[in-house]
Design an enzyme around this catalytic site. Structure first.
Site, mmCIF file in Angstrom:
data_model
loop_
_atom_site.group_PDB
_atom_site.id
_atom_site.type_symbol
_atom_site.label_atom_id
_atom_site.label_comp_id
_atom_site.label_asym_id
_atom_site.label_seq_id
_atom_site.Cartn_x
_atom_site.Cartn_y
_atom_site.Cartn_z
ATOM 1 N N ASP A 36 22.749 -10.815 31.268
ATOM 2 C CA ASP A 36 22.853 -12.010 30.430
ATOM 3 C C ASP A 36 21.692 -12.977 30.637
ATOM 4 O OD1 ASP A 36 25.041 -11.244 29.072
ATOM 5 O OD2 ASP A 36 26.393 -12.784 29.814
ATOM 6 N N ASP A 274 0.242 -28.909 -11.306
ATOM 7 C CA ASP A 274 0.560 -28.438 -12.654
ATOM 8 C C ASP A 274 2.004 -27.953 -12.726
ATOM 9 O OD1 ASP A 274 0.452 -25.187 -12.578
ATOM 10 O OD2 ASP A 274 -0.890 -26.082 -11.092
ATOM 11 N N GLY A 409 -0.264 -22.261 -10.865
ATOM 12 C CA GLY A 409 -0.387 -21.906 -12.273
ATOM 13 C C GLY A 409 -1.723 -21.283 -12.601
ATOM 14 N N LEU A 410 -2.818 -21.847 -12.080
ATOM 15 C CA LEU A 410 -4.128 -21.284 -12.341
ATOM 16 C C LEU A 410 -4.240 -19.895 -11.739
ATOM 17 C CD1 LEU A 410 -6.994 -21.517 -13.402
ATOM 18 C CD2 LEU A 410 -7.629 -22.684 -11.273
#
Length: 511
Positions: A36, A274, A409-410
């Site tokens: 453990d 954008d 986006g571009l």
């Protein structure tokens, strides 16, 4: 019981270890079998701590079970006290040791140690890690905290941060600076960085700031009853929540709210990118309740995302998560089964996942970008840089972290324009890897999608022109577009999909 590769939470004694490791002058004696001690790795390797947790294990073995394991525990307590000279000790059993019922708390009380000894009874087979941390800190406060004179100037306690917490260290720094702007001092921060003597003076504050309900709410509720300390209910993650938190705290302390927003860039950045970068992007959120609920609000209210799914793995937070999910029009997913989470994400087909280390791996397999927002986390989520989640700078960090995995986006436009180019086509590797072909997750995901029959068992054929048109759709939503089109075809008994039918299906699902 079932075999699993990953787990969102460890057993409750790991939560107790997070509290002990976060504090100074506190030692944890854990009755546990050999093996453990793996829990040490969580702190030294993942959190990159420079010292082992303050934990002594009895480490009994199978051959010891026929002898006196209780005596092993007593010796471990005495040796730990003599070696470390702690200001206080907590004692308990791991999930395996709980089965032999040695009663560590009762045995420790008979040893006559000259420091407070706090027994922990953590039901290992009913509860998990976050409960263990919450219950441990609650028991420490009950034993050590008491009424005392209030500080002259307004002060608060920061409650809840622990070791192995997601950005807890940086959140403390951020909130401390914001409180200073309001003229409010930090009386005690606990458990993180506190000593047992600090716990004794929690009552000197005028209010508590509950940073993480998972690990501090029980203690805050007790202090409200026993010490007359009100506590904040708002977690300041995101711009709106930070402003609400400042107003709430000012009301509790009867002072004027003050928030210096000169450093705040997230709202302007989110408004200036954008529209195809953020607006309408579908996001699936999963993590601990606190961070998941905060992320859902920030994603929808501050960054223009649409919520595709919301859930948490810690059932103690199930009720508020379900309430928020209903409010946002989705069905809450409350589970600690990562395979169930993967199925839900695959069905929702979001453009972004906000989740844990596990969802990061799920996203890799499904070809969906992921930002980590919650524990459990891996070593890269304990950065060397300052990267809080809370407050003003936390809002800036959220914006950066969440939008960077997305395709702008571009970039989408350029990827579509050059899709047939030898360097940028789907079969080519990333240019920054030298253009070497590789088994990209998105391609594997799409191949899996393409191999499946349409819903309802109706086999459909994609005509070449329709396949070409489908490839113009970004890869991270192409699988969903294919499934929707095939489902639409199956409903109408259509065996072939041409370009005209593809756009007819697109118009149908857009309504």
């Amino acid at each position: 019981m079932k075999l699993t590769v990953w787990t969102y939470e460890g057993p409750p004694h790991v939560g107790a270890m997070r509290v002990a490791t976060a504090m100074e002058g506190l030692h944890y004696v854990l009755h546990a079998p050999q093996g453990d001690t793996y829990a040490d790795l969580l702190f030294t390797m993942i959190e990159r701590r420079g010292a082992r947790p303050p934990v002594t294990y009895t480490t009994f073995q199978a051959r010891d079970l026929g002898a006196d394991t209780a005596d092993l525990f007593r010796r471990a307590c005495l040796e730990a006290h003599a070696r470390f000279q702690p200001e206080a000790m907590i004692v308990g059993a791991s999930c395996t040791a709980e089965l032999i019922q040695d009663d560590p708390g009762g045995m420790a009380e008979t040893l006559g140690l000259d420091c407070p000894v706090i027994p922990l009874e953590l039901p290992s087979y009913q509860r998990k890690e976050n409960f263990g941390a919450d219950e441990t800190f609650y028991q420490i406060c009950r034993r050590l905290a008491g009424p005392c004179d209030r500080t002259e100037r307004p002060s608060v306690n920061l409650i809840g941060p622990t070791a192995l917490g997601f950005r807890h260290r940086d959140d403390i720094t951020e909130l401390t600076a914001m409180l200073a702007d309001m003229g409010v001092a930090v009386n005690v921060c606990a458990p993180y960085g506190a000593r047992p003597a600090d716990i004794a003076r929690l009552g000197a504050a005028h209010a508590n700031v509950l940073m993480y309900p998972e690990t501090g709410e029980s203690a805050c509720r007790w202090m409200e009853r026993a010490l007359g300390l009100p506590f904040t209910k708002t977690v300041p993650i995101g711009v709106g929540a930070t402003r609400d938190w400042v107003a709430e705290l000012a009301g509790l302390l009867n002072i004027a709210p003050a928030l210096d927003e000169d450093r705040l860039r997230a709202p302007w950045y989110a408004a200036s990118v954008d529209s195809t970068y953020l607006t309408g992007k579908r996001v699936f959120v999963f993590g601990d309740g606190t961070h998941a609920m905060a992320a859902a609000r920030v994603a929808t209210e501050e960054m223009g995302f649409e919520l595709a799914g919301l859930g948490c793995y810690n059932r103690e937070q199930a009720r508020p998560v379900r309430a928020l999910a209903r409010e946002m029009g989705v069905e809450a997913l409350v589970t600690d089964d990562y395979l169930e989470v993967e199925r839900a994400i695959e069905a929702a087909a979001p453009e972004l996942i906000l989740g844990t280390q596990m969802e990061r791996h799920i996203g890799k397999r499904l070809g969906i970008p992921c930002a980590v927002i919650s524990a459990p986390v891996h070593v890269q989520d304990f950065p060397a840089r300052y990267a809080p989640q809370m407050g003003i700078e936390g809002a800036n960090v959220l914006f950066d972290t969440w939008v960077h995995p997305l395709v702008m986006g571009l970039e989408e436009h350029l990827l579509a324009m050059f899709r047939e180019d030898f360097e940028f086509n789907d079969a080519a590797g990333p240019s920054h890897h030298g253009g070497r072909p590789q088994a990209a997750p998105e391609r594997a995901y799409l191949e899996k999608e393409e191999a499946q029959a349409a819903p309802g068992g109706v086999a459909v054929v994609w005509l070449p022109a329709a396949e070409t048109e489908l490839k113009k759709i970004p890869f991270f939503v192409r699988g969903k577009a294919r499934r929707n089109t095939e489902a639409y075809a199956a409903e109408r008994g259509c065996a072939e999909i041409d370009v005209e039918f593809l756009y007819e299906a697109k118009a149908h699902y857009a309504r």
